[in-house]
Design a protein around this motif. Structure first.
Motif, mmCIF file in Angstrom:
data_model
loop_
_atom_site.group_PDB
_atom_site.id
_atom_site.type_symbol
_atom_site.label_atom_id
_atom_site.label_comp_id
_atom_site.label_asym_id
_atom_site.label_seq_id
_atom_site.Cartn_x
_atom_site.Cartn_y
_atom_site.Cartn_z
ATOM 1 N N VAL A 1 0.839 -1.203 0.000
ATOM 2 C CA VAL A 1 0.000 0.000 0.000
ATOM 3 C C VAL A 1 0.878 1.257 0.000
ATOM 4 N N LEU A 2 1.936 1.216 0.793
ATOM 5 C CA LEU A 2 2.819 2.397 0.862
ATOM 6 C C LEU A 2 3.392 2.716 -0.509
ATOM 7 N N VAL A 3 3.872 1.695 -1.192
ATOM 8 C CA VAL A 3 4.475 1.933 -2.509
ATOM 9 C C VAL A 3 3.423 2.409 -3.496
ATOM 10 N N ALA A 4 2.250 1.780 -3.448
ATOM 11 C CA ALA A 4 1.173 2.183 -4.357
ATOM 12 C C ALA A 4 0.851 3.662 -4.151
ATOM 13 N N MET A 5 0.831 4.070 -2.890
ATOM 14 C CA MET A 5 0.523 5.442 -2.538
ATOM 15 C C MET A 5 1.596 6.401 -3.065
ATOM 16 N N ASP A 6 2.836 5.924 -3.045
ATOM 17 C CA ASP A 6 3.961 6.774 -3.419
ATOM 18 C C ASP A 6 4.124 6.864 -4.927
ATOM 19 N N GLN A 7 3.838 5.737 -5.623
ATOM 20 C CA GLN A 7 4.227 5.644 -7.038
ATOM 21 C C GLN A 7 3.501 6.600 -7.997
ATOM 22 N N PRO A 8 2.213 6.729 -8.077
ATOM 23 C CA PRO A 8 1.133 5.903 -7.561
ATOM 24 C C PRO A 8 0.493 5.039 -8.658
ATOM 25 N N THR A 9 1.219 4.031 -9.119
ATOM 26 C CA THR A 9 0.590 3.069 -10.036
ATOM 27 C C THR A 9 0.865 1.668 -9.533
ATOM 28 N N ILE A 10 0.019 0.729 -9.911
ATOM 29 C CA ILE A 10 0.251 -0.666 -9.520
ATOM 30 C C ILE A 10 0.031 -1.561 -10.727
ATOM 31 N N ASP A 11 0.727 -2.696 -10.768
ATOM 32 C CA ASP A 11 0.501 -3.670 -11.827
ATOM 33 C C ASP A 11 0.805 -5.070 -11.302
ATOM 34 N N PRO A 12 0.274 -6.095 -11.957
ATOM 35 C CA PRO A 12 0.403 -7.447 -11.406
ATOM 36 C C PRO A 12 1.841 -7.960 -11.364
ATOM 37 N N LEU A 13 2.755 -7.312 -12.055
ATOM 38 C CA LEU A 13 4.135 -7.792 -12.059
ATOM 39 C C LEU A 13 5.030 -7.003 -11.105
ATOM 40 N N MET A 14 4.418 -6.080 -10.345
ATOM 41 C CA MET A 14 5.245 -5.226 -9.486
ATOM 42 C C MET A 14 5.944 -6.028 -8.378
ATOM 43 N N GLY A 15 5.446 -7.238 -8.087
ATOM 44 C CA GLY A 15 6.046 -8.024 -7.012
ATOM 45 C C GLY A 15 7.264 -8.802 -7.451
ATOM 46 N N LEU A 16 7.464 -8.917 -8.759
ATOM 47 C CA LEU A 16 8.511 -9.807 -9.268
ATOM 48 C C LEU A 16 9.898 -9.326 -8.848
#
Ligand SMILES: Nc1ncnc2c1ncn2[C@@H]1O[C@H](COP(=O)(O)OP(=O)(O)OP(=O)(O)O)[C@@H](O)[C@H]1O
Ligand SMILES: [Mg+2]
Lengths: 254, 323, 334
Positions: free
Chosen positions: B237-252
């Motif tokens: 959540v912190l990273v999403a808030m900072d970036q602020p984009t998310i994608d399914p490969l962000m964990g890789l």
């Protein structure tokens, strides 16, 4: 006569614990030499220092005039010391014959390409190893199980296979760490005879750790007793049996 | 070194300044690595398993707050019919965090229960492959459900730059550092001071003995996964808030690097994870000032160097095999 | 020696025959899958020497592939390099031409990868298990990142225009060579020594086996064939980019091994074929079911279930033989 294996002041510490303290010995070619002592006395640790598994904290060990402490296990093996392990360490997925053959690997004088291209040298080497391993399995009475995976071998046979594998390295000195552990009386008697034959027929000097007093007293000519890492007695079986310190170590030890 | 740079040339000051700024950014980045790395380190400590799926838990942590936010009408996508460019009240932000933490904790325990527990007595390799399988499953499941393209994350907190004297950081980055520091300290105290924490330590020391001494091993392992996942959720959540984009490969990559951080610090050690994370984050950022592509290699170069010099990691204990 | 030559002649003729047959009678799509299977077999069988026989858990195979692919492509491909100062594109003709230039290019690629195997193998000698895995993974990633920075081979965009030299003939020939030589390796004093290291490293060392040297040898051997496979794959795909050889590729190869049963050469072959054909088959399912993405989800599920219900892989450490087949088939004698 010069000693085959001579150590002086061989000492090792683990943290604060001095597991072996100034171990001195002189083993002559053709000896059948026993090391005994209560549990945790440091016997296995002596073997580990002699075979390059542990690096001694101080002291010197020399074998046939060459200094061996500080050398790797493989180098020590090449010089002619081989051993078995108290907690059996076979190559479980290899067959009984192949286990023995791995002992002979170090004397192979071929390179990888001989094997990849299947040159005549490869076949000669395979035959040499197989023949030698088979001879030693026969010697130890294991030839009928040669094709079995080592993991399927019954306990007593596993100890024998370890000895066959160690002999396949063509050692001048073999160190046996409690070879009779877990064997019944009949197997022990057979093992005693085998150990004698290793010395007499194969001309390999034997260093033996064993808890079974009857076996040790029966076959060793010289015995060294360790307690808490220190040598407390050295002599013939008779002398050891009558030594009050030894009796105390075994009775009062724990 | 900094002094030298500062006095050398007129341009030097700005370089030193830039480096210092990168160190600050690196601390923020490293805090995220540290939060994810504890999950790896704790699971490895107990099960000797590289939980490859942990990076995906982090990714899902972000999505587990994205969707509730969306359902409540907070979104940044102007195409979206529910688009309301409203400011998010603080209690909603708190709710989103809790929601994501709860979902991830549940997910982590689920993964442990159904994928790893059946394999506890098989070879470690089988467990590792299963972990890779779970990772692939979550990643590709994520691609199927959420679509592969990045999504804008709602503005939970309006970003602004905060001047800290020598350096300036965005407020979201400062929040990352503070939250991470608080959570890591809390976790450390939890593991050191509480009964469940003691059970976790006992399990990672020797699982068989722990069981004999009456520790509920299964429960403790479940708890380990839950806690690790909670930390990853927060990071997500912190990273999403900072970036602020998310994608399914962000964990890789994030997962892989966090694992590297855990190894750097010494696997099994929570302070080690913090140290490894910060070290990695700062080094990456500093190298990034010179070359962004080589910054990507930093993690792996550091990893190899540390493993070669001290295979048990900076704060790890090394054992000696008894023969 | 005679046997080796005979085997080589047999293999080449077989490859020739199959190549002709495939070209005449089989649709291109299937031929492509067969080619990919051949490459996967080289990868799995060579990794089996490192991971399966020697027990050194390596996740760096894709890195070795990348080196083989790029180095061989460097010799066979027309390179276009933008000169940043003058702003012109410099065109460099291929160094080796034609199908017969392909083999030396491949071998050089393999040798470059083997050199990398040495570079990786020596410093990582002290590492075991997961630590080795993660260090080799790191190595692979470093290779990828370096390639991303090499302008002359297209950097992150990749390198297009590799000539289509990787015919079924060459792929099958090299797969044959790899399998035969790996069988020969496994059934030699070196193969036994490698297994001894895997089974009990300390005992192996005490028996006088030079563990360090053999581990490095395994790395070099595996890396060489991985490099070859990389070169073949490059000339099959005809466009390579660093991302082709990411760590998922390494993991894919490990999964092939584990699926077949780590340490079993026949298992590696079966694993390679299954895991090449399965995703392709699922691709059809995906298109028919109109569920994009389901392919990898199913793949992952199969993997998890397989590990839970048969963690030792299909064959365990046994080799596939007629005897084993008879036992596995229903109604067979026990
Ligand atoms: N690697 C090690 N690290 C720490 N302590 C060790 C190590 N190896 C041995 N020791 C200690 O050294 C002492 C001697 O152990 P050793 O195994 O040599 O005893 P032993 O005489 O062979 O006993 P046993 O008859 O039970 O085999 C023991 O206290 C043991 O715990
Ligand atoms: Mg002992």
């Amino acid at each position: 006569m010069t000693a085959l294996l001579q150590t002086s002041g061989l000492t090792i510490q683990f943290g604060g614990l001095t597991a072996v303290d100034a171990f001195d010995c002189a083993i002559q070619p053709g000896d059948l030499y026993g090391i005994i002592g209560p549990n945790g006395a440091g016997k296995t640790t002596v073997f580990n220092m002699l075979t390059g598994v542990y690096l001694p904290t101080s002291g010197i060990a020399s074998f046939g005039g060459t200094r061996i402490n500080g050398r790797s296990p493989a180098q020590v093996s090449a010089l002619g010391i081989s051993r078995t392990f108290q907690n059996i360490r076979l190559f479980d997925e290899l067959s009984v014959l192949e286990n023995a053959m791995t002992g002979a690997h170090q004397h192979a004088k071929i390179n990888l390409f001989d094997s990849l291209l299947r040159t005549p040298r490869h076949y000669r080497e395979e035959k040499r190893q197989r023949d030698r391993a088979y001879e030693l399995l026969q010697f130890m009475g294991l030839e009928e199980r040669a094709g079995l995976p080592a993991r399927q071998l019954p306990y007593g046979h596993r100890r024998k296979l370890e000895i066959a594998r160690a002999l396949a390295t063509e050692p001048r000195l073999i160190c046996l760490d409690e070879p009779a552990a877990g064997m019944n009386t009949g197997e022990k008697a057979e093992l005693s005879a085998l150990i004698r034959r290793i010395r007499d027929e194969l001309k390999v000097t034997v260093l033996l750790i064993e808890h079974d007093m009857k076996l040790v007293m029966g076959i060793c000519e010289k015995i060294q007793v360790l307690d808490y890492g220190k040598t407390i007695a050295l002599g013939t079986p008779k002398e050891i049996q009558n030594n009050p310190k030894v009796v105390e170590a075994y009775l009062g030890g724990d | 070194m900094l002094e030298l740079l500062a006095t050398a040339e007129p341009g030097g000051t700005s370089l030193a300044q830039a480096l210092l700024q990168q160190v600050a950014n690196g601390i923020a980045k490293g805090s995220v690595y540290a939060l994810i790395a504890v999950g790896y380190t704790m699971v490895y400590g107990v099960l000797q398993l590289i939980n490859f799926a942990h990076g995906e838990v982090y990714m899902l942590g972000a999505y587990f707050s994205y969707y509730p936010a969306k359902w409540m009408g907070y979104t940044t996508d102007p195409e979206d019919p529910t688009f309301v460019p409203a400011k998010v009240p603080l209690y909603v932000v708190g709710f989103l965090f809790v929601c994501s933490m709860a979902c991830c904790a549940f997910l982590g325990m689920l993964i442990e229960r159904f994928a790893y527990r059946p394999l506890r007595n098989s070879s470690r390799l089988a467990a590792l492959i299963t972990a890779i399988g779970v990772s692939l499953l979550l990643q590709n499941g994520g691609i199927m459900l959420f679509k592969a393209d990045p999504r804008g994350f709602p503005t939970l907190i309006e970003q602004s730059s905060v001047d800290l004297g020598l350096v300036a950081l965005t407020n979201t980055k400062i929040i990352i550092v503070v939250v991470a520091a608080v959570m890591m300290t809390g976790l450390h105290l939890f593991v050191q001071k509480t009964r469940p924490g003691a059970a976790m330590r006992a399990c990672s020391f020797d699982m068989r003995t722990a069981r004999l001494m009456g520790v509920n091993v299964d429960g403790t392992i479940g708890l380990t996964f839950a806690i690790g996942s909670i930390m990853a959720a927060v990071a997500g959540v912190l990273v999403a808030m900072d970036q602020p984009t998310i994608d399914p490969l962000m964990g890789l990559m994030a997962g892989l690097k966090a694992f590297v951080a855990a190894v750097l610090g010494g696997i099994g050690s929570i302070p080690g994870a913090a140290l490894g994370g910060l070290l990695l984050g700062v080094t990456e950022s500093v190298v990034g000032t010179f070359s962004t592509t080589y910054a990507e290699a930093v993690a792996f170069v550091l990893l190899i160097l540390v493993l070669l010099v001290k295979p048990s990691g900076l704060l790890g204990k090394s054992g000696r095999e008894k023969v | 020696m005679h046997r080796t030559l005979l085997l080589l002649v047999v293999g080449v003729s077989l490859a020739f025959g199959v190549d002709w047959f495939l070209g005449e009678f089989i649709e291109e799509y299937v031929v492509r899958i067969i080619n990919l299977c051949g490459i996967a077999i080289i990868l799995a069988v060579s990794l089996n020497v490192i991971n399966g026989l020697c027990g050194q858990f390596s996740l760096g195979h894709a890195g070795f592939m990348a080196i083989g692919a790029y180095v061989s492509a460097y010799f066979t491909t027309t390179l276009r390099v933008l000169n940043t100062e003058t702003g012109e594109t410099v065109v460099r003709a291929p160094l080796f031409d034609g199908a017969w230039g392909f083999v030396p290019a491949l071998l050089i690629g393999g040798m470059a990868a083997a050199a990398a195997g040495l570079v990786v193998g020596v410093p990582t000698l002290r590492l075991k298990g997961d630590y080795l895995a993660i260090a080799t993974l790191g190595f692979g990633e470093i290779v990828i990142i370096m390639l991303t920075n090499f302008e002359s081979v297209g950097a992150a965009r990749g390198l297009p225009g590799l000539p289509n030299y990787a015919s079924s003939f060459w792929i099958l020939t090299f797969a044959w060579i790899c399998v035969v030589s790996s069988v020969f390796l496994q059934r030699s004093t070196f193969g036994r020594a490698l297994v001894a290291i895997r089974e009990n490293e300390l005992a192996a060392e005490v028996m006088g086996i030079r563990v360090a040297r053999l581990k490095v040898m395994a790395f070099i051997y595996g890396a060489f064939f991985a490099g070859l496979a990389g070169g073949l794959l490059g000339h099959l795909l005809r466009t390579i980019s660093p991302s082709t050889f990411g760590f998922m590729k390494s993991i894919e190869v490990v999964v092939m091994l584990v699926l077949g049963g780590l340490g079993s050469l026949t298992g590696a072959i079966v694993g390679a074929i299954v895991l090449t054909v399965l995703p392709e088959a699922l691709r059809d399912v995906e298109q028919q079911a109109k569920l994009p993405g389901i392919r990898m989800v199913v793949y992952a599920l199969v993997l998890i279930l397989l590990m839970i219900f048969r963690p030792q892989g299909i064959f365990g450490q046994r080799e596939l033989s007629l005897k084993l087949l008879r036992r596995l088939l229903p109604g067979g004698r026990k």
